[in-house]
Design an enzyme around this catalytic site. Structure first.
Site, short mmCIF file in Angstrom:
data_model
loop_
_atom_site.label_atom_id
_atom_site.label_comp_id
_atom_site.label_asym_id
_atom_site.label_seq_id
_atom_site.Cartn_x
_atom_site.Cartn_y
_atom_site.Cartn_z
N GLY A 216 0.82 -1.20 0.00
CA GLY A 216 0.00 0.00 0.00
C GLY A 216 0.86 1.25 0.00
CB SER A 217 0.09 4.66 1.19
OG SER A 217 -1.05 4.80 0.37
#
Length: 484
Positions: A216-217
């Site tokens: 993810g981020s």
């Protein structure tokens, strides 16, 4: 010589050759495999004739062998077994071993080449053979804090000392008690092992180094580093600020976490996209840079490389997309084919904290013979330098702002500057998210870098975020270490 005698001679010669090849294979090439086979009764009994070395944390045994009254001379005992299960692993009758028990078995069992003379001397002088003790880098305060903070959630916490690579905490949940696998009853061991294999959440898997999840981020640390260093873009470089982004050459679109734009205005900077953790600008940025810049930076951080700590760490992956811009856009914000271990994600923060340099992660402080002489001692080693100190300093500032006022505010600690990055990774339609946080503290004098992963969105029916669930866990670990 008659034809028949010739044939007999050839057959006998071939039989001798076959015997020589098979015996050589068994004695040399297969010796290790046969010795390690958990069904080899002779090896099992012999292994319990030696008082296996202790595994120590700050001088206190978390695994040791004590005299036993049965046919096996020693019983393996684990103090706070579940707390340290991801580190020690287990040592069993019939099911082999894992963790430090497996990776340093030759030292613990006294069979390493450096212990041969001592082992022989003890036999000659009538002393009980003993294995070496292994002292770990684990900080018991950090370990306990990580264990308590993760609670009943499925996931992992790993913490590193950025300046040296020492692993300070390694926790995986669900856990198990290695004492239940150390009993001297093979049926009980087999039954317990099968129960653990079938248990929800795979408790026998060390999620800090074996589980691979979409990052993810948290991967935006890599994307931003590639933009600043490889592509030569300034941190105020702007990108289109839209609420939906159509993937190049695809009918699919992506959105930011909140469904809107990344702040106000028609354009958004790399800095704002990082601090607010916006997906669309990072997707655009990845496509603008191209596959090479991003792949090179991911590889420089350690993606695609195996590592031993001394347990083998699964290699995190950032596959080259070969011109597929739609996949590149997804991978630029930690989706698509990106997968990573928590240790790899901790290494991202550790690199930023250490001025761009990653030190090789390691669990072993020292290995000492029974007479306390040193067989091996920890020496910090550089793993890689994926970015310059200037790039690291810029990303550090962005991570601090992300905690102060961005997407990672639940990691804030009063009176201490914390740097961090959250991640909320999708796993497919209808599947729960994988939640992340990685960061370090104090930001101006880093002592500890941490990565937290919460799998399955925090549990059945849960839909948490990296900031709501993973960041508070990291905060507790950071606070515990800084408040010692």
């Amino acid at each position: 010589m008659t034809r028949e005698l010739k044939r007999v001679s050839i057959v006998v010669a071939l039989m001798f050759v076959a015997l020589f090849v098979s015996s050589t294979t068994i004695q040399f090439f297969q010796a290790s495999n046969l010795a390690d086979n958990p069904r080899n009764a002779r090896t099992i009994y012999a292994s319990y004739d030696v008082q296996r070395g202790s595994i120590l944390v700050q001088g206190q045994p978390i695994a040791e062998s004590i005299p036993s009254s049965d046919e096996y001379k020693y019983q393996r005992v684990y103090t706070n077994g579940p707390l340290y299960s991801a580190v020690t692993g287990y040592y069993t009758l019939g099911q082999g071993s894992t963790g430090i028990e497996q990776s340093l078995n030759d030292y613990l069992s006294g069979t390493s080449s450096s212990q041969f003379l001592d082992y022989l001397n003890r036999i000659i002088t009538g002393q009980n053979p003993q294995g070496a003790s292994v002292s770990l880098t684990i900080d018991p305060v950090a370990q306990q804090a990580a264990y308590d903070a993760l609670g009943d959630l499925q996931g992992a916490v790993v913490a590193i000392e950025p300046s040296t690579g020492r692993i300070l905490a390694m926790v995986s949940k669900p856990d198990y008690d290695p004492n239940a696998l150390a009993v001297h009853d093979t049926k009980t061991v087999d039954d317990t092992y099968q129960q653990l294999l079938q248990a929800a959440g795979d408790p026998l898997i060390n999620k800090t180094i074996d589980d691979l999840n979409p990052p993810g981020s948290t991967f935006k640390i890599v994307t931003t580093a590639a933009a600043l260093q490889n592509a030569g873009l300034p941190v105020d470089h702007t990108l289109d600020n839209t609420a939906r982004y159509q993937l190049p050459g695809s009918e699919n679109t992506v959105s930011n976490a909140g469904g809107g734009t990344c702040g106000g205005g028609d354009q958004v900077s790399i800095a704002t996209a990082f601090i607010l953790s916006c997906n669309i600008p990072m997707a655009e940025l990845g496509v603008e840079m191209g596959d090479k810049d991003l792949t090179d930076m991911a590889n420089a951080f350690g993606f695609g490389k195996e590592l031993t700590v001394p347990m083998t760490v699964s290699a995190s992956q950032f596959p080259s997309v070969g011109g597929d811009d739609a996949q590149l856009a997804l991978q630029s914000f930690g989706q698509g084919s990106d997968v990573a271990t928590p240790l790899q994600i901790a290494m991202l923060s550790a690199a930023v904290a250490n001025g761009g340099k990653i030190m090789t992660p390691n669990l072993v402080e020292s290995i000492n013979a029974p007479d306390l002489s040193s067989l091996q001692s920890f020496q910090p080693k550089e793993f890689a330098t994926p970015m310059t100190s200037q790039t690291a300093s810029t990303i550090s500032q962005l991570m601090v702002e992300a905690v102060q006022s961005g997407a990672a505010t639940n990691a804030r600690i009063d009176g201490t500057s914390v740097a961090g990055k959250t991640g909320t990774a999708e796993n497919g339609d209808g599947d729960p998210y994988t939640l992340w946080f990685t960061g370090y503290a104090p930001a101006d004098n880093p002592q500890i870098a941490v990565a937290v992963v919460v799998e399955n969105g925090g549990g059945q029916g849960q839909s948490g975020t990296g900031n709501s669930l993973a960041a508070p866990i990291a905060k507790q670990v950071l606070e515990a270490v800084l408040n010692k």
